[in-house]
Design an enzyme around this catalytic site. Structure first.
Site, PDB file in Angstrom:
ATOM      1  N   ASP A   1      -5.542  -0.376   1.500  1.00  0.00           N
ATOM      2  CA  ASP A   1      -4.626  -1.081   1.851  1.00  0.00           C
ATOM      3  C   ASP A   1      -5.187  -1.602   2.943  1.00  0.00           C
ATOM      4  OD1 ASP A   1      -3.267   0.074   0.455  1.00  0.00           O
ATOM      5  OD2 ASP A   1      -2.055   0.597   0.817  1.00  0.00           O
TER       6      ASP A   1
ATOM      7  N   GLU B   1       6.613   0.421  -0.885  1.00  0.00           N
ATOM      8  CA  GLU B   1       5.211   1.136   0.523  1.00  0.00           C
ATOM      9  C   GLU B   1       4.769  -0.406   0.817  1.00  0.00           C
ATOM     10  OE1 GLU B   1       2.172   4.424  -1.841  1.00  0.00           O
ATOM     11  OE2 GLU B   1       2.083   1.696  -2.505  1.00  0.00           O
TER      12      GLU B   1
END
Length: 491
Positions: free
Chosen positions: A24, A202
């Site tokens: 990420d 998320e």
């Protein structure tokens, strides 16, 4: 097993770490002329492991300088995803005369024989993000009931004169507010009964955008990524909602009752926007992790794993009466262009002759035509490999078919054909091709498809076909996107 010759598949203009694992994007913030990209990083392995924050900076969004690891695990756990902001008014009390950077992130603590604990912590930097001091009062926010409580995205809400945090809470997001980045109060929760719940929620984001360029008419956009579930072949994806936000509560528009995807490919996940882009710039810039949790640990790169998408500009446009999220390549990408082929008002047959002379790996295709006809580009092509990108006029779809794109056997769901709906009328494709990826922007960014590919290094041919050979391109541009070496600064 595949017999394709070895390559590390490193993109010429996409950021990848020099070595080891990345996922990420984190802490994306603009400060003193630099775009900061922090990222989930395992500096000791090429699969997911103990998470650190890696760090890279860029001044132009395509030339990257990799810096030393920014934050490492400590007594509170691993350093999971989060965000960073410029504390212009020293609300935190961390700074003296000059503003500085504050990172807000998840501490993930593994607990033997029990559930892990996820809590939110902060750190600050007085030297443009080069070194970080973790706050001695960490963690600053915890939750008694949520096991999944992570990925805080923080921004300053001018109307209420407070910081706002949006954070993933299992199958919802929670909104908190704070005067100082240390003391947080719950405002609201969003997500029950709306959106896709095919995986854990998320990496949320929340920001305002002008509708159709009218700054007197703004709506708020919420991004929420969902993790991979083996029951769904699409794996991890990112959805979006459009609505209103008053500093405490997000209220979605009716159109957001339908699940809406940011990207219709398989490889754009956990993307968020940069904080503190100057007002005179005014853009909302976005970048995602170019992979999918379904197979991210198995992709056939050597020495490293993970790449980011190109930077994109997000806008809102009314299409058939519905306010829709549109994304276009960041305008800085045009600075990386080296013109290779420029054609105007040429038939597909004539264009094919010119394309047949080219051998390219990292490039952009910019194609425009007027008639509603189907056409297809064959990219990264060799005797045995090809990636197909085209428009099906009958179905009104843009598609990427990577079924024969190269190495596809590392996961059963990697090969496939991915589609997105497009509106009728004038047609426009911008296709960004690199060593291991294609990013397709159709109809001025209405529909986007991002897909990884792993072809042989020799797969460099380009061609085009159409239903009617006399179909005319009003313009066809091919630009090589020159390789940019990623500088690395050792600890």
């Amino acid at each position: 097993m595949s017999t394709i010759s070895t390559t590390d598949y490193r993109g010429a203009y996409h950021f990848s770490p020099n070595e080891k694992w990345m996922n990420d994007p984190n802490g994306m913030v603009f400060f003193k002329g630099e775009y900061h990209l922090f990222y989930q990083h395992h500096p000791f392995g090429t699969t997911w492991g103990p998470m650190h924050w890696g760090h890279a900076v860029t001044k132009d969004l395509f030339t990257w300088e990799e810096l030393p690891v920014a934050m490492a695990p400590d007594e509170h756990g691993m350093i999971f995803s989060g965000s960073a902001v410029v504390d212009w008014n020293n609300t935190s009390g961390f700074f003296d005369e000059e503003p500085g950077l504050v990172a807000i992130f998840t501490h993930h603590l593994e607990v033997p024989n029990d559930q892990p604990i996820q809590r939110q912590s902060i750190a600050y930097s007085k030297d443009n993000g080069r070194t970080w001091n973790k706050y001695e009062g960490n963690p600053v926010l915890e939750h008694e009931s949520f096991v999944d409580f992570r990925d805080p995205k923080v921004f300053w809400h001018e109307q209420s004169k407070e910081w706002v945090m949006i954070i993933a809470c299992g199958q919802t997001v929670c909104l908190y507010r704070s005067p100082n980045l240390k003391d947080w109060t719950l405002s609201s929760e969003f997500g029950a009964g709306i959106g896709s719940h095919d995986g854990v929620w998320e990496c949320p984001d929340l920001f305002p955008l002008a509708v159709d360029g009218d700054h007197g008419h703004e709506k708020w956009v919420m991004l929420v990524s969902i993790g991979a579930d083996p029951a769904f072949k699409e794996g991890s994806r990112t959805q979006y909602f459009i609505g209103d936000f008053d500093g405490s509560t997000f209220v979605p528009d009716e159109a957001s009752r339908t699940v809406r995807w940011v990207d219709h490919g398989r490889d754009n996940y956990a993307g968020v926007s940069w904080s503190d882009i100057p007002a005179e710039d005014g853009r909302r810039l976005f970048m995602g992790w170019m992979s999918n949790w379904m197979y991210a640990n198995q992709t056939p790169t050597e020495g490293y794993r993970g790449a980011m998408t190109i930077a994109r500009e997000l806008t809102l446009k009314t299409i058939d009466g519905t306010v829709t999220l549109v994304q276009r390549p960041a305008r800085e990408m045009e600075q990386a262009r080296k013109p290779i082929l420029t054609l105007h008002n040429v038939s597909v047959q004539e264009a094919r002759k010119h394309l047949g002379t080219l051998q390219l790996v990292s490039y952009e295709v910019d194609a425009q035509w007027e008639s509603e006809q189907s056409l297809q580009f064959t990219l990264r092509s060799s005797a045995s490999h090809q990636t197909l990108v085209g428009v099906d006029a009958d179905q009104r779809e843009v598609y990427v078919d990577r079924s024969q794109s190269g190495i596809v056997d590392f996961h059963e769901h990697f090969l496939g054909r991915h589609t997105a709906r497009v509106q009728g009328g004038g047609q426009h494709l911008r296709i960004y091709v690199d060593s291991s990826s294609v990013e397709v922007f159709a109809s001025n960014g209405q529909a986007v498809i991002t897909d990884l590919i792993y072809p042989d290094v020799d797969a460099a041919r380009i061609t085009v076909d159409a239903d009617q050979e006399n179909m005319v391109f009003s313009a066809l541009h091919i630009y090589e996107l020159s390789p940019v070496k990623v500088e690395t600064h050792e600890n």
